[in-house]
Scaffold this motif. Structure first.
Motif, PDB file in Angstrom:
ATOM      1  N   ARG A  15       0.909  -1.157   0.050  1.00 60.81           N
ATOM      2  CA  ARG A  15       0.032  -0.011   0.099  1.00 60.81           C
ATOM      3  C   ARG A  15       0.878   1.305  -0.062  1.00 60.81           C
ATOM      4  N   SER A  16       0.639   2.114  -0.825  1.00 60.64           N
ATOM      5  CA  SER A  16       1.560   3.393  -0.950  1.00 60.64           C
ATOM      6  C   SER A  16       1.267   4.376   0.083  1.00 60.64           C
ATOM      7  N   THR A  17       2.245   4.953   0.552  1.00 60.18           N
ATOM      8  CA  THR A  17       2.175   5.905   1.453  1.00 60.18           C
ATOM      9  C   THR A  17       1.641   7.265   0.932  1.00 60.18           C
ATOM     10  N   SER A  18       1.737   7.279  -0.209  1.00 60.59           N
ATOM     11  CA  SER A  18       1.524   8.564  -1.163  1.00 60.59           C
ATOM     12  C   SER A  18       0.327   8.382  -2.183  1.00 60.59           C
ATOM     13  N   GLU A  19      -0.397   9.403  -2.205  1.00 67.01           N
ATOM     14  CA  GLU A  19      -1.528   9.340  -3.064  1.00 67.01           C
ATOM     15  C   GLU A  19      -1.010   9.178  -4.337  1.00 67.01           C
ATOM     16  N   MET A  20      -1.561   8.431  -5.391  1.00 62.01           N
ATOM     17  CA  MET A  20      -1.066   8.391  -6.862  1.00 62.01           C
ATOM     18  C   MET A  20      -2.129   9.524  -7.534  1.00 62.01           C
TER      19      MET A  20
END
Length: 154
Positions: A15-20
């Motif tokens: 799960r990315s910690t940054s928004e895409m």
């Protein structure tokens, strides 16, 4: 180590910690060119090319499409690097889901300036570290000089 679907490039539990950023996928799902626009208005192109000597090998190339910069590999310095990385990871995941027989992906990061003295650019080292974190258990990342190679384990 959590195992996930063997055909997946990216771990299921990643799960990315940054928004895409919103991704513009090719009209034909198996296409090779994707686009996204950052919050500051820069448009990026992410393209996958086939290696000449290995049809199952891919070269990942992404660049800025803007008249504002001298060349497509310019350093933009707009504080968007983590969202860009998250977006490129998702694009690689989408591309691979449509090319499940792919065996390798390669990326070569441009050097920021003439003052970089390392063999590998800051960009290549950053993408190598991310690849190590997000790859599925049956893929391995290597950093050789300035090239990051992601290879499916047999």
């Amino acid at each position: 180590m959590i195992k996930s679907k063997s055909n997946s490039l990216i771990r299921e539990d990643y799960r990315s910690t940054s928004e895409m950023y919103e991704i513009e996928v090719p009209e034909i799902r198996s296409g090779d060119t994707y686009y996204f626009t950052t919050g500051s208005g820069l448009m990026y192109q992410v393209r996958f090319g086939k290696k000449r000597d290995n049809y199952l090998g891919n070269i990942l190339n992404f660049s800025v499409l803007s008249d504002e910069f001298e060349d497509e590999y310019s350093e933009t310095n707009r504080g968007e690097v983590y969202r860009i990385i998250a977006t490129v990871i998702e694009i690689a995941n989408i591309y691979h889901s449509n090319h499940v027989h792919a065996e390798t992906y390669e990326f070569t990061g441009e050097f920021k300036d003439d003052h970089e003295t390392q063999v590998a650019s800051i960009r290549s080292r950053l993408y190598f570290r991310y690849a190590q974190r997000v790859l599925n258990y049956n893929w391995k990342a290597r950093l050789e000089e300035n090239k990051v190679t992601i290879q499916k384990l047999k």
